[in-house]
Design an enzyme around this catalytic site. Sequence first.
Site, PDB file in Angstrom:
ATOM      1  N   SER A 256      99.056 -48.687  22.033  1.00 17.75           N
ATOM      2  CA  SER A 256      99.652 -48.102  23.229  1.00 17.75           C
ATOM      3  C   SER A 256      98.997 -46.746  23.501  1.00 17.75           C
ATOM      4  CB  SER A 256     101.145 -47.900  23.004  1.00 17.75           C
ATOM      5  OG  SER A 256     101.320 -46.912  22.006  1.00 17.75           O
ATOM      6  N   LYS A 257      99.352 -46.155  24.641  1.00 20.52           N
ATOM      7  CA  LYS A 257      98.829 -44.817  24.959  1.00 20.52           C
ATOM      8  C   LYS A 257      99.236 -43.826  23.869  1.00 20.52           C
ATOM      9  CE  LYS A 257      97.710 -44.551  29.736  1.00 20.52           C
ATOM     10  NZ  LYS A 257      98.454 -45.024  30.888  1.00 20.52           N
ATOM     11  N   ARG A 258     100.464 -43.966  23.418  1.00 15.73           N
ATOM     12  CA  ARG A 258     101.012 -43.104  22.377  1.00 15.73           C
ATOM     13  C   ARG A 258     100.186 -43.209  21.092  1.00 15.73           C
ATOM     14  NH1 ARG A 258     106.265 -41.812  20.284  1.00 15.73           N
ATOM     15  NH2 ARG A 258     105.689 -40.416  18.580  1.00 15.73           N
ATOM     16  N   ALA A 260      97.129 -43.999  20.913  1.00 11.75           N
ATOM     17  CA  ALA A 260      95.826 -43.377  21.171  1.00 11.75           C
ATOM     18  C   ALA A 260      95.918 -41.865  20.963  1.00 11.75           C
ATOM     19  CB  ALA A 260      95.364 -43.700  22.588  1.00 11.75           C
ATOM     20  N   VAL A 261      97.027 -41.281  21.403  1.00 13.30           N
ATOM     21  CA  VAL A 261      97.228 -39.836  21.242  1.00 13.30           C
ATOM     22  C   VAL A 261      97.367 -39.493  19.753  1.00 13.30           C
ATOM     23  CG1 VAL A 261      98.813 -37.925  21.722  1.00 13.30           C
ATOM     24  CG2 VAL A 261      98.243 -39.552  23.533  1.00 13.30           C
TER      25      VAL A 261
END
Length: 493
Positions: A256-258, A260-261
């Site tokens: 998810s984007k999370r 990736a962060v």
Amino acid sequence: MSIKPARTRIAPSPTGHMHLGTARTALYDYLLAKKTGGQFILRIEDTDVSRTVPGAEQEIIDGLRWLGLSYDEGPDVGGPYGPYRQTDRREIYHTHINTLVNGGHAYPCFCTPERLESVRQEQQKRKENPHYDGTCRMLAPDEAARRIATGEKYIVRFKMPREGITIAHDHLRGDIKTENSQLNDYVLLKTDGLPTYHLAAIVDDHEMGITHIVRGSEWLGTFPLHVNIVRAFGWEEPIWIHLSVFLKPSGKGKMSKRDAVDAIKDGHSIFVKDLQELGFTPEGVLNWSALMGWGVAEDDVMTVDQMLERFTIDSLTPSPAAINFQKLDHFNATHIRLFTTDDLAARIKPYFTREGLNVNDAVLLKIIPLIRERLVTLDDCLAFGSFFFKDDVTPAPEDLVAKGLDAKQSAQIAQRAYQILAGQPTISHESCEPPLRAYVEESGLNANQVFGILRVATTGQKVSPPLFESMEIIGREKCLQRIQNAIEILEKM
Ligand code: GLU
């Protein structure tokens, strides 16, 4: 048996940062093309103009170049099947749309977005999957032509067969069967006159003579549509290969984007540009990504040339692959150990110069054997090697105080070590270790205390490459001067 040369393409949309998945697909495309004596092509799929991000195309070009996956044809290098950017190919798509409409395989649709929305809501109420209800599919061709002539806005939809089943063959997954009643009349041409991915990609793959379509598994959902479009044109089908999906490091669900962060915070990333900036090497990144979806042993260390020897499309696997960043570290460090000294020197030099350090090339070559084994990423060279290129180091005073001793005692040790080293004509492992060890013995101190003070004094840090070898490279004068400086710091504490 002679193998037909494959023409493969990486067809990214310039909608954001270049993803690891694009790098992996490009690698397989490249391997397949090179292995068979064919061509690897870059095509930019930018027909969704609202999603186009300025600079994204260049990032893809730079990313492929950095990875060493050079393409034979592409927007910046040209080629016999250009243009290689879809917004430059509008005419080609219009011709093919006309062919489909005239052949009864596609139709103009005049439904307004408001109408489509109310249809969707009705379907939702009836718990049906959203699909186009076919209103314009029924329009007589001359009626449609008349409405187009009056300037009414329209899109073009594919006339999906309603009966029977579609069998789409994926090279890794076998036959995928879908009831045609489940399929939608997808949009091929939008109101802005540009085609959707579905039409543009199929037309281009045919026009560009692509033999193998290697792409992400997110396209499995519309795979039956694509197969039907190819068949409506009456074209020969390429070989379709939908790669394995990437899962988050825990293996539970997609990245998810999370995630990736979180990866960035941890010094990793799923974007090629970040990986480059974080000090990963193309060799490490390619080796790591190659094994996510290719059924060779998970820990096989391979250069692209070695991959070429072993690669076959039959050895690709559709099983999902969890992204394991520890493996990335492992492959990166392993490849760094395989680089020649000159090569590694050339790769790490920019990290030092970027920090404003004046790099002496002879010194750089000498430090490689000392730091190589310690590097996981190239930028680790800063932590282990900056002090070699500095005029002075600035140790933290408290680091100079040896464990279990106070500043005064540490100053005395530094003083004694200074005398021993000053008595040596040169500083090297051979000349310094025996007298310092003898001092450790007679003083009843432990070696870590004495060597620790010397390490912090000469390198400015608590962790460094081997002490005496480092001191030899720093040079006698500088070492003595740095130890003197440390004594002064300790005495002032
Ligand atoms: N433009 C599509 C994407 O970026 C390409 C898919 C394909 O390779 O056909 O996902």
